[in-house]
Write a protein that holds these residues in place. Structure first.
Motif, PDB file in Angstrom:
ATOM      1  N   ARG A 167      26.125  -6.408   8.755  1.00 38.45           N
ATOM      2  CA  ARG A 167      26.944  -6.695   8.397  1.00 38.45           C
ATOM      3  C   ARG A 167      26.992  -8.327   7.926  1.00 38.45           C
ATOM      4  N   GLN A 168      26.589  -8.646   8.612  1.00 37.17           N
ATOM      5  CA  GLN A 168      26.404 -10.342   8.993  1.00 37.17           C
ATOM      6  C   GLN A 168      24.789 -10.696   8.020  1.00 37.17           C
ATOM      7  N   VAL A 169      23.993 -10.034   8.686  1.00 35.91           N
ATOM      8  CA  VAL A 169      22.861 -10.706   7.714  1.00 35.91           C
ATOM      9  C   VAL A 169      21.954  -9.712   6.766  1.00 35.91           C
ATOM     10  N   LEU A 170      22.671  -8.597   6.150  1.00 32.98           N
ATOM     11  CA  LEU A 170      22.155  -7.500   5.172  1.00 32.98           C
ATOM     12  C   LEU A 170      23.017  -8.356   3.696  1.00 32.98           C
ATOM     13  N   GLY A 186      12.358 -12.648   5.757  1.00 33.52           N
ATOM     14  CA  GLY A 186      12.999 -12.932   7.708  1.00 33.52           C
ATOM     15  C   GLY A 186      14.272 -12.555   7.687  1.00 33.52           C
ATOM     16  N   THR A 187      15.412 -11.818   6.381  1.00 34.29           N
ATOM     17  CA  THR A 187      16.094 -11.093   7.146  1.00 34.29           C
ATOM     18  C   THR A 187      16.379  -9.826   7.576  1.00 34.29           C
ATOM     19  N   ILE A 188      15.139  -8.859   6.478  1.00 28.45           N
ATOM     20  CA  ILE A 188      15.180  -8.143   7.058  1.00 28.45           C
ATOM     21  C   ILE A 188      14.013  -7.823   8.328  1.00 28.45           C
ATOM     22  N   ALA A 189      13.398  -8.586   8.377  1.00 27.25           N
ATOM     23  CA  ALA A 189      12.754  -8.583   9.974  1.00 27.25           C
ATOM     24  C   ALA A 189      14.019  -8.657  11.248  1.00 27.25           C
ATOM     25  N   ILE A 190      14.883  -9.553  10.703  1.00 29.46           N
ATOM     26  CA  ILE A 190      15.997  -9.852  12.082  1.00 29.46           C
ATOM     27  C   ILE A 190      16.888  -8.309  12.666  1.00 29.46           C
ATOM     28  N   VAL A 191      17.405  -7.489  11.107  1.00 30.20           N
ATOM     29  CA  VAL A 191      17.372  -6.352  11.143  1.00 30.20           C
ATOM     30  C   VAL A 191      16.234  -5.155  12.203  1.00 30.20           C
ATOM     31  N   ASP A 192      15.472  -5.429  11.152  1.00 29.85           N
ATOM     32  CA  ASP A 192      14.172  -4.820  11.569  1.00 29.85           C
ATOM     33  C   ASP A 192      13.787  -5.004  13.514  1.00 29.85           C
ATOM     34  N   LEU A 193      13.897  -5.880  13.651  1.00 33.78           N
ATOM     35  CA  LEU A 193      13.694  -6.481  15.549  1.00 33.78           C
ATOM     36  C   LEU A 193      14.717  -5.454  16.628  1.00 33.78           C
ATOM     37  N   ARG A 194      16.172  -5.736  16.018  1.00 35.44           N
ATOM     38  CA  ARG A 194      16.564  -5.201  16.223  1.00 35.44           C
ATOM     39  C   ARG A 194      16.729  -3.478  16.706  1.00 35.44           C
ATOM     40  N   LEU A 195      16.494  -2.796  15.608  1.00 22.54           N
ATOM     41  CA  LEU A 195      16.177  -1.419  15.780  1.00 22.54           C
ATOM     42  C   LEU A 195      15.352  -1.178  16.514  1.00 22.54           C
ATOM     43  N   LEU A 196      14.075  -1.908  16.616  1.00 25.82           N
ATOM     44  CA  LEU A 196      13.207  -1.990  17.384  1.00 25.82           C
ATOM     45  C   LEU A 196      13.772  -2.137  18.947  1.00 25.82           C
ATOM     46  N   GLY A 197      14.317  -3.114  18.970  1.00 23.95           N
ATOM     47  CA  GLY A 197      14.980  -3.438  20.811  1.00 23.95           C
ATOM     48  C   GLY A 197      14.215  -4.840  20.886  1.00 23.95           C
ATOM     49  N   VAL A 198      13.658  -5.236  19.995  1.00 22.70           N
ATOM     50  CA  VAL A 198      13.066  -6.818  20.765  1.00 22.70           C
ATOM     51  C   VAL A 198      13.671  -8.138  20.225  1.00 22.70           C
ATOM     52  N   ALA A 199      14.673  -8.318  19.709  1.00 24.65           N
ATOM     53  CA  ALA A 199      15.754  -9.322  19.110  1.00 24.65           C
ATOM     54  C   ALA A 199      16.893  -8.922  19.060  1.00 24.65           C
ATOM     55  N   SER A 200      17.833  -9.421  19.435  1.00 20.13           N
ATOM     56  CA  SER A 200      19.761  -8.735  19.053  1.00 20.13           C
ATOM     57  C   SER A 200      19.704  -8.107  19.993  1.00 20.13           C
ATOM     58  N   ALA A 201      18.978  -7.733  20.978  1.00 19.49           N
ATOM     59  CA  ALA A 201      19.469  -5.767  21.205  1.00 19.49           C
ATOM     60  C   ALA A 201      20.895  -5.908  21.642  1.00 19.49           C
ATOM     61  N   PHE A 205      17.066 -10.903  -2.084  1.00 20.69           N
ATOM     62  CA  PHE A 205      16.441 -10.290  -3.142  1.00 20.69           C
ATOM     63  C   PHE A 205      17.431 -10.141  -4.450  1.00 20.69           C
ATOM     64  N   VAL A 206      18.598 -10.120  -5.414  1.00 16.35           N
ATOM     65  CA  VAL A 206      18.896 -10.617  -6.072  1.00 16.35           C
ATOM     66  C   VAL A 206      18.238 -12.310  -6.686  1.00 16.35           C
ATOM     67  N   VAL A 207      17.409 -13.242  -6.213  1.00 18.58           N
ATOM     68  CA  VAL A 207      17.201 -14.683  -6.739  1.00 18.58           C
ATOM     69  C   VAL A 207      15.723 -14.063  -7.265  1.00 18.58           C
ATOM     70  N   ALA A 208      15.052 -13.359  -6.432  1.00 16.44           N
ATOM     71  CA  ALA A 208      13.298 -12.915  -6.092  1.00 16.44           C
ATOM     72  C   ALA A 208      13.463 -12.114  -6.876  1.00 16.44           C
ATOM     73  N   ALA A 209      14.285 -11.226  -7.033  1.00 11.46           N
ATOM     74  CA  ALA A 209      13.958 -10.340  -8.611  1.00 11.46           C
ATOM     75  C   ALA A 209      13.827 -11.065  -9.341  1.00 11.46           C
ATOM     76  N   ILE A 210      14.875 -11.956 -10.188  1.00 11.75           N
ATOM     77  CA  ILE A 210      15.015 -12.929 -11.422  1.00 11.75           C
ATOM     78  C   ILE A 210      13.949 -13.338 -11.328  1.00 11.75           C
ATOM     79  N   THR A 211      13.685 -13.813 -10.167  1.00  6.64           N
ATOM     80  CA  THR A 211      12.541 -14.608 -10.130  1.00  6.64           C
ATOM     81  C   THR A 211      11.328 -14.049 -10.715  1.00  6.64           C
ATOM     82  N   GLY A 212      11.221 -12.839 -10.034  1.00  5.27           N
ATOM     83  CA  GLY A 212       9.595 -12.433  -9.953  1.00  5.27           C
ATOM     84  C   GLY A 212       9.846 -12.070 -12.392  1.00  5.27           C
ATOM     85  N   THR A 213      10.659 -11.821 -11.942  1.00  7.89           N
ATOM     86  CA  THR A 213      10.847 -10.615 -13.874  1.00  7.89           C
ATOM     87  C   THR A 213      10.444 -12.350 -14.193  1.00  7.89           C
TER      88      THR A 213
END
Lengths: 167, 162
Positions: free
Chosen positions: A67-70, A43-58, A77-85
């Protein structure tokens, strides 16, 4: 392949791995945490991607938004990597042999390479388009690839549960 | 619930979903992507309440993320409904599913209350007074509540008897 399988078998015999696979609640709890973490990653990566595409937060400067979202993305990601492992070590041999699992790992690597190329090459001249709604074509391509890779990660991740051999 | 699940499982639509083996994982994947929309939108709004990202006003933040939250919920409802029709006995009589629905109702009620309050008392939400315990507690509580909905949802698979 033999040494790998042997290593994975030894991993499967560790007390932590045995606990996760034998406990009634450990695996579902880890899996639930994994779902929440990956939802926040994507979801947070999509927020940045959609900004790059000019769809949202343009209207927001790209650097300010990222800097706020990443930081949220990285914590999740760290939590996902640990639980995935932790899920992986409960049945490492079965996961390793699972095609959906292998494709998912490959897609994660591709998403990582795409992110690195964007950070190291494309975003070097960010000062020129930081405040512009229109971003360079390379940035748009990186955003599209990122969305495609991450959506595919979810599809193949969910497929693992349907294609794993009964442990 | 059992009787309803029994009847639903016998309908042609349910039989169709059960026959297409790829359909349920696909629906679940879309369900997870919609969870990403909802949880990330909730997180962005809650972080703003906690004071992160002050370059945007509370109203701007809500305008940016609340529509995505509702869109995500529509996708969740659609894929969730299809999953129930496909496997009614797995969900309807399931305690984890019933808990999930109760938590979801509460989370939606809180979201509506927030939207209404933001519209009526915009000043209250925009003020920068630090240490406003009420809003901080509410922000953390709503985040945990949405997480609980997801946890209860994942638990359906482990409580299912069929």
């Amino acid at each position: 392949m033999q040494p790998v399988t042997e290593l994975l078998s030894r991993l499967e015999a560790t007390p932590l791995a045995v606990f996760i696979s034998e406990s009634d609640w450990a695996f579902p709890a880890i899996e639930a945490a994994h779902v929440i973490a990956l939802a926040l990653v994507i979801g947070t990566i999509a927020i940045v991607d959609l900004r790059l595409l000019g769809v949202a937060s343009a209207h927001r400067p790209y650097t300010e938004l990222s800097r706020q979202v990443l930081p949220c993305t990285w914590v999740a990601f760290v939590v996902a990597a640990i639980t995935g492992t932790l899920m992986f070590i409960s049945h490492p041999v079965n996961y390793f042999e699972n095609t959906a699992f292998r494709i998912k790992i490959l897609l994660l690597l591709l998403a990582g390479v795409n992110m690195l190329v964007f950070q190291l090459v494309t975003s070097r001249d960010v000062a020129q388009w930081d405040r512009a709604a229109r971003t360079p074509v390379a940035g748009k391509i990186a955003a599209m690839l990122s969305l495609v890779f991450w959506i595919a990660v979810v599809f193949f991740g969910r497929r693992i549960g349907f294609t794993m051999l009964p442990a | 619930m059992q009787a309803l699940a029994q009847w639903l499982a016998g309908t042609p639509v349910s039989q169709g979903i059960q026959r297409e083996l790829w359909l349920i994982p696909l629906l679940q994947s879309v369900h997870i992507l919609a969870i990403a929309m909802v949880l990330s939108s909730v997180t962005m709004i809650d972080l703003r309440i906690l004071g992160v990202g002050r370059s945007q006003t509370m109203v701007q933040t809500a305008r940016r993320f609340v529509p995505w939250l509702w869109t995500g919920l529509v996708f969740l409802a659609a894929t969730g409904a299809a999953l129930i029709v496909g496997e009614p006995k797995r969900s309807l009589p399931n305690a984890a599913f019933q808990l999930k629905m109760a938590l979801l109702a509460l989370a939606i009620a809180l979201t509506l209350a927030f939207q209404l309050s933001l519209r009526r008392n915009t000043k209250f939400w925009e003020e920068k007074r630090s240490g406003r315990t009420v809003t901080v507690v509410l922000a953390i509580a709503t985040f945990l509540l949405w997480c609980a909905v997801a946890v209860a949802g994942r638990w359906i698979a482990y409580m299912a008897t069929t």
